[in-house]
Scaffold this active site. Sequence first.
Site, short mmCIF file in Angstrom:
data_model
loop_
_atom_site.label_atom_id
_atom_site.label_comp_id
_atom_site.label_asym_id
_atom_site.label_seq_id
_atom_site.Cartn_x
_atom_site.Cartn_y
_atom_site.Cartn_z
N ASP A 106 36.98 42.10 37.27
CA ASP A 106 35.58 42.79 38.27
C ASP A 106 34.89 42.14 37.40
O ASP A 106 35.01 41.64 36.21
CB ASP A 106 35.68 44.13 36.63
CG ASP A 106 34.95 45.12 36.55
OD1 ASP A 106 34.21 44.89 38.22
OD2 ASP A 106 34.54 45.68 35.90
N ASP A 316 28.99 44.54 43.32
CA ASP A 316 30.04 44.89 42.81
C ASP A 316 30.75 44.73 43.34
O ASP A 316 31.28 45.51 44.19
CB ASP A 316 29.67 46.12 41.64
CG ASP A 316 30.64 46.75 40.80
OD1 ASP A 316 31.42 45.86 40.75
OD2 ASP A 316 31.40 47.97 41.17
#
Length: 439
Positions: A106, A316
């Site tokens: 992540d 992201d």
Amino acid sequence: MAFTPSFPTTFLLLNTFLTLLTSSSLSSPPLSTPTRINLSHLHSSQNYTKLQLVQHALPRSKARMETLSIMATVATMQSPVYSGQGEFLMNISIGTPPKPFSAIVDTGSDLIWTQCSPCTKCFDQPTPIFDPKNSTTYSAIPCSSELCKDMNIFRCNNGCNYLYTYGDQSSSQGYMAMETFTFLDSTNSKPVSVPNIGFGCGVNNHGSGFGQGSGLVGLGRGPLSLISQLGFKKFSYCLTSIGDNKTSSLLLGSLADFNYSTTTSDAKWTPLIHSSYQPTFYYLDLEGITVGQTLLPISTSMLKLRKDGSGGMIIDSGTTISYIQETAYEMLKKEFTSQMKLRVTESDSGGLDLCFDLPTDNISEIKVPKLKFHFKGVDLELPVENYMIADSNMGLACLGMAASNSISILGNVQQQNFLILHDLESESLSFVPTQCDQL
């Protein structure tokens, strides 16, 4: 992070290339051998179309966007820390002897953590829970540790304790420790071990969304991330098209820009903006959007990161589709609808905001308007498949974007088939068009 009960998230097959560098604060020896790690596609045995995969991911993706917005706007919040979950699983091992586990990778968070035994409460995970007592390289982190001091999520109680709470009240709670992490080179099955990595040993964890993995590996900009702990100055990734079930890549350290020797002329660079309110995020300076030949009348201030930490755009890996500030998005939606020349569907669009009914014939003749994001120093024209998601069986073509009432996010569907290099030394990010499965 927020989750749906069945965790309908699309994971891509990811090959991770690691050249692990040494941080000055760690005793890890330099690692110069590139390491390639194979990661599993969770839906490889299921016959989903690209549109169905995106639709399945939408509830979690929307919840993640809302969570990241909370992080960006509530600047004084220290505990709990709201974080986001990624879309990719990395198969690694922890401890000595090494015990395998799968971790969500992540770029929108920092903390590395996995579940540890004995658990007060642990969710079901695909691999055995890590037991620190069985590892000869495990050591707890005291409250005086720099890693513990860097955390805004710790408290002192017989060591450095942490709490991560996510958008749907899923959480991980436990204590910070140091351990050896091992990455398996899938090319020659040679393990590459990295000692002294600070991580969270989770003993009280709940939330059904975690069950597809056994923890997380944060690649954000904060001091707890794998990037920061190992002193990486660069990293990049290249994501194949969702639904293709082809190889994607994450490249760290000296391998990050290996492809640039032949593609430098195609590189597009834009500054990485740093926010003191949310130092984890990789902010970009979005200046405008063009649909077809029409530059949308978006005021510059509408898209900017503001002094109070609100607004702006981040890139992201863990958000599926892109989210655009709501006023700007309504302009985009209106212009896109006008130029598409297809009927907006009245049927169930599976959560996507703008879908069109496809004709029963001559689908190949449909003209989709070009879409271009104007970042500072970069005009990024997206391939059609990066924003228009069609399914002839469902008779739909959908725009892979939605509105946000706060932070904007460049999602991973829009990033596919670009080699995206984060250069933390020059504080810049670049996009190079790349056939990612051939990287």
